[in-house]
Design a protein around this motif. Structure first.
Motif, PDB file in Angstrom:
ATOM      1  N   ARG A 123      24.857  54.403 -58.728  1.00 12.22           N
ATOM      2  CA  ARG A 123      24.183  54.949 -57.545  1.00 12.22           C
ATOM      3  C   ARG A 123      22.768  54.373 -57.400  1.00 12.22           C
ATOM      4  N   MET A 124      22.066  54.252 -58.508  1.00 14.06           N
ATOM      5  CA  MET A 124      20.710  53.692 -58.466  1.00 14.06           C
ATOM      6  C   MET A 124      20.727  52.233 -58.014  1.00 14.06           C
ATOM      7  N   LYS A 125      21.689  51.462 -58.526  1.00 14.43           N
ATOM      8  CA  LYS A 125      21.792  50.055 -58.136  1.00 14.43           C
ATOM      9  C   LYS A 125      22.138  49.936 -56.650  1.00 14.43           C
ATOM     10  N   TRP A 126      23.027  50.796 -56.186  1.00 19.71           N
ATOM     11  CA  TRP A 126      23.423  50.754 -54.774  1.00 19.71           C
ATOM     12  C   TRP A 126      22.238  51.072 -53.873  1.00 19.71           C
ATOM     13  N   ASN A 127      21.509  52.134 -54.197  1.00 21.00           N
ATOM     14  CA  ASN A 127      20.371  52.543 -53.359  1.00 21.00           C
ATOM     15  C   ASN A 127      19.214  51.549 -53.431  1.00 21.00           C
ATOM     16  N   LYS A 128      19.040  50.908 -54.574  1.00 21.04           N
ATOM     17  CA  LYS A 128      17.896  50.017 -54.771  1.00 21.04           C
ATOM     18  C   LYS A 128      18.097  48.672 -54.088  1.00 21.04           C
ATOM     19  N   PHE A 129      19.252  48.050 -54.281  1.00 20.26           N
ATOM     20  CA  PHE A 129      19.417  46.699 -53.729  1.00 20.26           C
ATOM     21  C   PHE A 129      20.850  46.363 -53.303  1.00 20.26           C
ATOM     22  N   ALA A 130      21.840  46.992 -53.867  1.00 18.18           N
ATOM     23  CA  ALA A 130      23.221  46.559 -53.608  1.00 18.18           C
ATOM     24  C   ALA A 130      23.636  46.771 -52.151  1.00 18.18           C
ATOM     25  N   ARG A 131      23.207  47.864 -51.554  1.00 18.49           N
ATOM     26  CA  ARG A 131      23.606  48.113 -50.165  1.00 18.49           C
ATOM     27  C   ARG A 131      22.972  47.095 -49.214  1.00 18.49           C
ATOM     28  N   HIS A 132      21.747  46.647 -49.554  1.00 17.79           N
ATOM     29  CA  HIS A 132      21.093  45.625 -48.726  1.00 17.79           C
ATOM     30  C   HIS A 132      21.805  44.277 -48.876  1.00 17.79           C
ATOM     31  N   MET A 133      22.215  43.966 -50.098  1.00 18.44           N
ATOM     32  CA  MET A 133      22.973  42.740 -50.333  1.00 18.44           C
ATOM     33  C   MET A 133      24.296  42.769 -49.569  1.00 18.44           C
ATOM     34  N   PHE A 134      24.951  43.942 -49.609  1.00 15.35           N
ATOM     35  CA  PHE A 134      26.222  44.079 -48.906  1.00 15.35           C
ATOM     36  C   PHE A 134      26.043  43.896 -47.406  1.00 15.35           C
ATOM     37  N   LEU A 135      24.994  44.505 -46.849  1.00 15.87           N
ATOM     38  CA  LEU A 135      24.739  44.404 -45.412  1.00 15.87           C
ATOM     39  C   LEU A 135      24.445  42.965 -45.003  1.00 15.87           C
ATOM     40  N   LEU A 136      23.590  42.269 -45.762  1.00 17.51           N
ATOM     41  CA  LEU A 136      23.274  40.877 -45.452  1.00 17.51           C
ATOM     42  C   LEU A 136      24.509  39.995 -45.547  1.00 17.51           C
ATOM     43  N   SER A 137      25.303  40.231 -46.574  1.00 12.48           N
ATOM     44  CA  SER A 137      26.533  39.453 -46.741  1.00 12.48           C
ATOM     45  C   SER A 137      27.465  39.670 -45.555  1.00 12.48           C
TER      46      SER A 137
END
Length: 313
Positions: A254-268
């Motif tokens: 959850r911490m990884k998702w909120n910190k950067f993973a969701r932004h990486m997913f959106l950009l991808s």
């Protein structure tokens, strides 16, 4: 060996007679440590058989008479990749994996026993215990208790990797051993002597609410063969989703998702969405008018977008 394969009321007496006879003729060491040479049971000795048959008195007698306590049975029958069983290859691993605490104690108290010996797979006794646990089986509490008993006496065993460079904890994740993985991740020892073995420390608690600190070594992705990476990428692991709900894995994700993973997913997603739109428009235009010159080929366009994606992600 023959006597121990057919246990009856006279077995103990027969073993005593045979060992006394060979001792009188100076053949005791050769006789008591004789090994199977057949490919299926290669390396197995009378001590292995006595432990397998749960003959505690005979096991003690064999050890007292000089039986090799570190001998390895490594025939095909003892390999994990066959239809045989896998309880490790040493007498200690066999006793531990078949839940014989008295024999385990006897062997661990023996100064000749090499506790950290590794088998053909590089597994030590803790790896072997992880392997024999099965989720939801009634013998799991015994296996976990045995695991902790051995770990308390030999604190460094849990940090040793096998030939795949997997510690017992990482092997539990790869093999889908939910219950023993939960025990290892949430192990908390309050006594000062074994506090260093804790992977969880309760920082504070107030009623039902508490805050805990977790050791992430071997868990987070910065470690080689990390548990998190293993569980996220290997879709063939049974109970994978249940494992990812364990703490600290669930909080870490959850911490990884909120910190950067969701932004990486959106950009991808945006990069690939834009690429598909441009690709569709170019293809449609080329089909409409074959004479239109396209400054970039489809392959070049794909490479360009891939490079841009790498820069941003």
């Amino acid at each position: 060996m023959k006597a121990l394969m057919s246990i009856n009321g006279k077995t103990e007496e027969i073993v005593h007679i045979l060992l006394s006879f060979t001792e009188e003729h100076g053949l005791l060491d050769k006789f008591i440590n004789a090994k199977y040479t057949a490919e299926d049971y290669k390396g197995e000795t009378a001590l292995h058989i006595a432990i397998e048959r749960r003959q505690n008195k005979i096991v003690k007698y064999l050890i007292d008479k000089g039986a090799d306590v570190n001998v390895r049975a490594h025939g095909l029958f003892f390999k994990r990749k066959t239809d045989g069983f896998y309880f490790g290859e040493t007498p200690l691993a066999l006793a531990a994996c078949t839940n014989q605490p008295d024999i385990v104690t006897l062997l661990m108290d023996n100064s000749k026993t090499t506790i950290d010996i590794q088998d053909s797979y590089g597994n030590n006794i803790l790896h072997a215990l992880v392997t024999v646990t099965e989720n939801g089986k009634p013998h799991n509490p015994f296996m976990i208790a045995m695991y902790e008993k051995i770990l308390r006496s030999y604190k460094d065993l849990e940090t040793v990797g096998n030939k795949e460079n997997l510690t017992p904890m990482q092997l539990a994740a790869k093999e889908g051993k939910l219950e023993i993985l939960k025990y290892i991740l949430n192990r908390e020892m309050k006594d000062d002597e074994n506090k260093t073995l804790s992977r969880k420390i309760t920082d504070w608690s107030y009623g039902p609410v508490s805050s805990s600190l977790y050791d992430l070594k071997g868990v987070d992705t910065e470690s080689p063969n990390s548990i998190l990476e293993t569980l996220v990428h290997n879709t063939r692991i049974k109970d994978r989703h249940e494992m990812l709900r364990l703490e600290p894995l669930d909080s870490l994700l959850r911490m990884k998702w909120n910190k950067f993973a969701r932004h990486m997913f959106l950009l991808s997603f945006l990069f690939f969405f834009a690429f598909n739109i441009i690709f569709t428009l170019m293809f449609y235009r080329q089909r409409k008018d074959d004479k239109v010159h396209c400054p970039l080929s489809i392959n070049q366009l794909y490479i360009t977008f891939s490079r841009i994606q790498e820069i941003y992600l």
